[in-house]
Motif scaffolding. Structure first.
Motif, PDB file in Angstrom:
ATOM      1  N   ILE A  12       9.179   8.282  -2.760  1.00  0.00           N
ATOM      2  CA  ILE A  12       7.773   8.656  -3.012  1.00  0.00           C
ATOM      3  C   ILE A  12       7.652  10.173  -3.169  1.00  0.00           C
ATOM      4  O   ILE A  12       6.939  10.674  -4.054  1.00  0.00           O
ATOM      5  CB  ILE A  12       6.875   8.172  -1.861  1.00  0.00           C
ATOM      6  CG1 ILE A  12       6.839   6.640  -1.834  1.00  0.00           C
ATOM      7  CG2 ILE A  12       5.471   8.733  -1.995  1.00  0.00           C
ATOM      8  CD1 ILE A  12       6.158   6.009  -2.997  1.00  0.00           C
ATOM      9  N   HIS A  65      -3.845  11.528  -1.619  1.00  0.00           N
ATOM     10  CA  HIS A  65      -3.468  10.139  -1.394  1.00  0.00           C
ATOM     11  C   HIS A  65      -4.088   9.247  -2.452  1.00  0.00           C
ATOM     12  O   HIS A  65      -3.422   8.401  -3.069  1.00  0.00           O
ATOM     13  CB  HIS A  65      -3.936   9.679  -0.009  1.00  0.00           C
ATOM     14  CG  HIS A  65      -3.047  10.144   1.100  1.00  0.00           C
ATOM     15  ND1 HIS A  65      -3.306   9.823   2.415  1.00  0.00           N
ATOM     16  CD2 HIS A  65      -1.927  10.886   1.116  1.00  0.00           C
ATOM     17  CE1 HIS A  65      -2.379  10.355   3.191  1.00  0.00           C
ATOM     18  NE2 HIS A  65      -1.524  11.014   2.407  1.00  0.00           N
ATOM     19  N   ALA A  66      -5.377   9.410  -2.668  1.00  0.00           N
ATOM     20  CA  ALA A  66      -6.083   8.569  -3.630  1.00  0.00           C
ATOM     21  C   ALA A  66      -5.581   8.800  -5.043  1.00  0.00           C
ATOM     22  O   ALA A  66      -5.416   7.861  -5.826  1.00  0.00           O
ATOM     23  CB  ALA A  66      -7.581   8.838  -3.544  1.00  0.00           C
ATOM     24  N   PRO A  86       0.828  -1.216   0.000  1.00  0.00           N
ATOM     25  CA  PRO A  86       0.000   0.000   0.000  1.00  0.00           C
ATOM     26  C   PRO A  86       0.859   1.261   0.000  1.00  0.00           C
ATOM     27  O   PRO A  86       1.884   1.329   0.676  1.00  0.00           O
ATOM     28  CB  PRO A  86      -0.805  -0.119   1.298  1.00  0.00           C
ATOM     29  CG  PRO A  86      -0.747  -1.567   1.667  1.00  0.00           C
ATOM     30  CD  PRO A  86       0.571  -2.066   1.173  1.00  0.00           C
ATOM     31  N   LEU A  87       0.423   2.234  -0.751  1.00  0.00           N
ATOM     32  CA  LEU A  87       1.164   3.490  -0.837  1.00  0.00           C
ATOM     33  C   LEU A  87       0.885   4.402   0.355  1.00  0.00           C
ATOM     34  O   LEU A  87       1.714   5.218   0.729  1.00  0.00           O
ATOM     35  CB  LEU A  87       0.794   4.205  -2.148  1.00  0.00           C
ATOM     36  CG  LEU A  87       1.550   5.488  -2.481  1.00  0.00           C
ATOM     37  CD1 LEU A  87       3.004   5.166  -2.731  1.00  0.00           C
ATOM     38  CD2 LEU A  87       0.941   6.161  -3.707  1.00  0.00           C
ATOM     39  N   ARG A  88      -0.278   4.233   0.960  1.00  0.00           N
ATOM     40  CA  ARG A  88      -0.735   5.182   1.980  1.00  0.00           C
ATOM     41  C   ARG A  88       0.281   5.363   3.110  1.00  0.00           C
ATOM     42  O   ARG A  88       0.505   6.475   3.577  1.00  0.00           O
ATOM     43  CB  ARG A  88      -2.080   4.685   2.541  1.00  0.00           C
ATOM     44  CG  ARG A  88      -2.679   5.582   3.616  1.00  0.00           C
ATOM     45  CD  ARG A  88      -4.057   5.072   4.028  1.00  0.00           C
ATOM     46  NE  ARG A  88      -4.930   4.979   2.866  1.00  0.00           N
ATOM     47  CZ  ARG A  88      -5.640   6.010   2.397  1.00  0.00           C
ATOM     48  NH1 ARG A  88      -5.547   7.197   2.981  1.00  0.00           N
ATOM     49  NH2 ARG A  88      -6.423   5.863   1.359  1.00  0.00           N
ATOM     50  N   ALA A  98      -2.107   7.302  -5.463  1.00  0.00           N
ATOM     51  CA  ALA A  98      -2.174   5.841  -5.454  1.00  0.00           C
ATOM     52  C   ALA A  98      -2.602   5.284  -6.803  1.00  0.00           C
ATOM     53  O   ALA A  98      -2.330   4.130  -7.121  1.00  0.00           O
ATOM     54  CB  ALA A  98      -3.121   5.353  -4.367  1.00  0.00           C
ATOM     55  N   GLU A  99      -3.295   6.111  -7.595  1.00  0.00           N
ATOM     56  CA  GLU A  99      -3.682   5.674  -8.934  1.00  0.00           C
ATOM     57  C   GLU A  99      -2.494   5.663  -9.888  1.00  0.00           C
ATOM     58  O   GLU A  99      -2.539   5.016 -10.937  1.00  0.00           O
ATOM     59  CB  GLU A  99      -4.770   6.586  -9.492  1.00  0.00           C
ATOM     60  CG  GLU A  99      -6.107   6.475  -8.761  1.00  0.00           C
ATOM     61  CD  GLU A  99      -7.132   7.433  -9.333  1.00  0.00           C
ATOM     62  OE1 GLU A  99      -6.800   8.106 -10.336  1.00  0.00           O
ATOM     63  OE2 GLU A  99      -8.239   7.508  -8.788  1.00  0.00           O
ATOM     64  N   VAL A 121       2.986   2.884  -7.649  1.00  0.00           N
ATOM     65  CA  VAL A 121       2.904   1.579  -6.995  1.00  0.00           C
ATOM     66  C   VAL A 121       4.287   1.262  -6.430  1.00  0.00           C
ATOM     67  O   VAL A 121       5.311   1.543  -7.050  1.00  0.00           O
ATOM     68  CB  VAL A 121       2.450   0.469  -7.967  1.00  0.00           C
ATOM     69  CG1 VAL A 121       3.437   0.284  -9.115  1.00  0.00           C
ATOM     70  CG2 VAL A 121       2.268  -0.866  -7.229  1.00  0.00           C
ATOM     71  N   THR A 122       4.309   0.716  -5.213  1.00  0.00           N
ATOM     72  CA  THR A 122       5.578   0.313  -4.598  1.00  0.00           C
ATOM     73  C   THR A 122       5.634  -1.208  -4.531  1.00  0.00           C
ATOM     74  O   THR A 122       4.647  -1.866  -4.212  1.00  0.00           O
ATOM     75  CB  THR A 122       5.739   0.889  -3.182  1.00  0.00           C
ATOM     76  OG1 THR A 122       4.710   0.366  -2.334  1.00  0.00           O
ATOM     77  CG2 THR A 122       5.664   2.411  -3.202  1.00  0.00           C
ATOM     78  N   ARG A 142       6.334  12.044  -6.466  1.00  0.00           N
ATOM     79  CA  ARG A 142       5.182  12.965  -6.373  1.00  0.00           C
ATOM     80  C   ARG A 142       5.498  14.296  -7.040  1.00  0.00           C
ATOM     81  O   ARG A 142       4.692  14.828  -7.821  1.00  0.00           O
ATOM     82  CB  ARG A 142       4.844  13.160  -4.894  1.00  0.00           C
ATOM     83  CG  ARG A 142       3.823  14.245  -4.589  1.00  0.00           C
ATOM     84  CD  ARG A 142       3.554  14.266  -3.090  1.00  0.00           C
ATOM     85  NE  ARG A 142       2.718  15.397  -2.734  1.00  0.00           N
ATOM     86  CZ  ARG A 142       3.156  16.602  -2.438  1.00  0.00           C
ATOM     87  NH1 ARG A 142       4.477  16.846  -2.436  1.00  0.00           N
ATOM     88  NH2 ARG A 142       2.319  17.574  -2.117  1.00  0.00           N
TER      89      ARG A 142
END
Length: 540
Positions: free
Chosen positions: A522, A417-418, A403-405, A421-422, A425-426, A526
């Motif tokens: 990350i 966040h959402a 999970p990226l969160r 996440a689209e 991916v980690t 971003r």
């Protein structure tokens, strides 16, 4: 040696009583004769006791060595066997000086168990001609020799030989289970000899033995034959090293506070095999059965093994005439019982219950020992065991999406966040990244789709080889050709070298896409997504 001399002398006498029929039997089985087996027990036993690396190891003839020497004897004759022993001694001393003893501990237990089972089968089949009272036909395949012996027996049965063999073997097996400390082998052989002499049984005997050891000589050595004997010498040296160190390890487990020196043990065995051929003796090794008896009899020092050799020498000088009357069928019974007792049934069952791979390695090594060659069997077992170990290690490599969160800063909004996440991916890569796992890893990572950024987390990678590094580089290249940006985080210390040497991360490093932590990777991804407009900046 002065600590408990009486106890050591008693242990030495006990081992000598057991070793006498074994030395005679293995000498005859090798083709060199009973006198050669006795010379090995005396000379190699004494030298290895003094210079070897174990305080309780007993050296001499062995069934495994007999198996190796038979084809050498049939091809090159007695002089070839003696030359091979001399060369093997030099090789063992070289291994000792190279400090190679420690590597023998790496032999897997299923290989050792399979080797022991195979050798036990070979020793048992070797005894069929003498047990059935027929002449042994020359063959480098023990199974072929045993088959011809059976056919010859069926054509002309010799019931006395078979009866004596079975009675002696039964007495040893039953006696060993009831009173393992008593020397039933010598008792059984002595009784069989007395009965055969008094009843005039038509049994083949050992024959004349020299009343003492011959003077040391190098007359057997032919320098022109040395090149053709190097390969057999390597096989003999490898077997001597393997069996001696295995025997020493077994003795360590049976004693408290005693640990052998593997390199000194190789040196002692090398020196013993260097000198023994000068007296007409066959190559020798540390003997597991006699070493175990030595320990069980209370041996505390080298005096026990040394006295065992001295007692055998006394027998050679004073009782050669009596020994020469021993029936070959009686010695066959001793060796048949020995082959049965060699196999530790509980250990074999445990191997089969352990894993399927352990059972496969054990069976393969045993069959190869019986059908092919002892050293080749061990090599084959090592290769198969190594392949299975690599296969098991390859299965431990995992590539898992996470999970990226949890890797975003807490002040980012739920909408961001959402949205991120689209596009991001980690993947956590864990375990050994090496050639056996590279293909599967490449396939799984290259199939990532519908993402703008892939972050490869490597903090749990345990090792990387060239194949693994190239697979990683190939997967990164495939992703980038599809327009996916790749970031790498958490490369462990010491693993940068193969990645840098093969140019896997050089370009990513220059582009600022290699980071110490996933959080940093990350954050950089971003910013890249925001700057390119793939992900708009959100307020809040």
């Amino acid at each position: 040696m002065r600590h408990r001399p009486r106890q050591d002398l008693i242990a030495g006498l006990t081992v000598a009583v057991v070793a006498l029929p074994l030395a005679l039997g293995f000498g005859i089985s090798s083709g060199l004769g009973a006198a050669s087996g006795l010379a090995t027990a005396v000379v190699a036993g004494a030298i290895a006791a003094v210079f070897g690396g174990s305080a309780v190891q007993v050296s001499g003839t062995s069934g495994a060595m007999t198996v190796v020497l038979m084809p050498i004897m049939s091809t090159h004759g007695a002089t070839g066997v003696l030359t091979v022993g001399l060369l093997a001694g030099l090789l063992l001393i070289g291994l000792a000086l190279a400090r190679a003893g420690r590597y023998m501990a790496l032999v897997p237990a299923p290989v050792v168990a399979g080797f022991t089972v195979g050798i036990a089968c070979v020793i048992g089949l070797q005894q069929l001609p003498h047990a059935l009272g027929v002449d042994a036909r020359s063959s480098d395949k023990v199974a072929v020799m045993a088959w011809h012996a059976l056919l010859d027996f069926l054509a002309r049965p010799h019931w006395w030989a078979m009866t004596v063999t079975l009675v002696v073997a039964a007495l040893l097996l039953v006696g060993a289970s009831v009173r393992p400390s008593l020397p039933f082998s010598l008792v059984a052989v002595a009784l069989a000899t007395v009965v055969a002499e008094l009843a005039g049984l038509p049994l083949a005997r050992i024959g004349d033995l020299p009343a003492g050891l011959p003077a040391p000589s190098l007359d057997f050595l032919d320098p022109a034959a040395v090149p053709s004997l190097l390969a057999p010498a390597v096989a003999v040296a490898a077997l001597a090293a393997l069996e001696s160190l295995l025997s020493a390890s077994v003795s360590d487990g049976m004693t408290e506070g005693k640990r052998h020196d593997p390199d000194r043990e190789l040196f002692g065995q090398g020196l013993a095999n260097l000198v023994t051929p000068l007296f007409g003796g066959m190559p020798g090794t540390g003997a597991i059965v006699r070493t175990a008896i030595n320990v069980r009899s209370g041996a505390q020092s080298r005096l026990a093994a040394l006295s065992h050799a001295g007692i055998l020498a006394l027998i050679v000088y004073t009782a050669a005439g009596l020994v020469s009357r021993i029936p070959l069928a009686a010695l066959a019974g001793v060796l048949l019982a020995t082959s049965v007792r060699m196999v530790e049934r509980d250990a074999v069952r445990a191997m089969f219950r352990s894993t399927r791979g352990d059972g496969v390695v054990l069976v393969l090594t045993a069959v190869a020992t019986l059908m092919l060659d002892t050293v080749l069997a061990v090599i084959l077992g090592l290769v198969v065991a190594g392949a299975m170990a690599l296969r098991a290690m390859a299965r431990n490599v995992s590539l898992d999406a996470e999970p990226l969160r949890h890797d975003l800063q807490p002040h980012h909004s739920e909408d961001e966040h959402a949205l991120l996440a689209e596009h991001i991916v980690t993947y956590r890569l864990a375990g050994p990244l090496f050639f056996a796992a590279a293909h599967r890893f490449l396939r799984e990572l290259s199939e990532v789709s519908d993402m703008s950024v892939v972050v490869v987390r490597m903090s749990r990678v345990t090792t990387i080889d060239a194949s693994g590094a190239l697979a990683l580089g190939d997967a990164i290249g495939r992703l980038e050709r599809r327009g996916v940006m790749v970031y790498v985080s958490g490369i462990p210390d010491g693993h940068h070298r193969p990645l840098e040497a093969l140019g896997v991360i050089a370009r990513l490093d220059r582009a600022g896409q290699v980071f110490a932590t996933t959080t940093e990777a990350i954050a950089a991804a971003r910013e890249r997504l925001h700057s390119t407009g793939i992900v708009p900046r959100l307020a809040g």
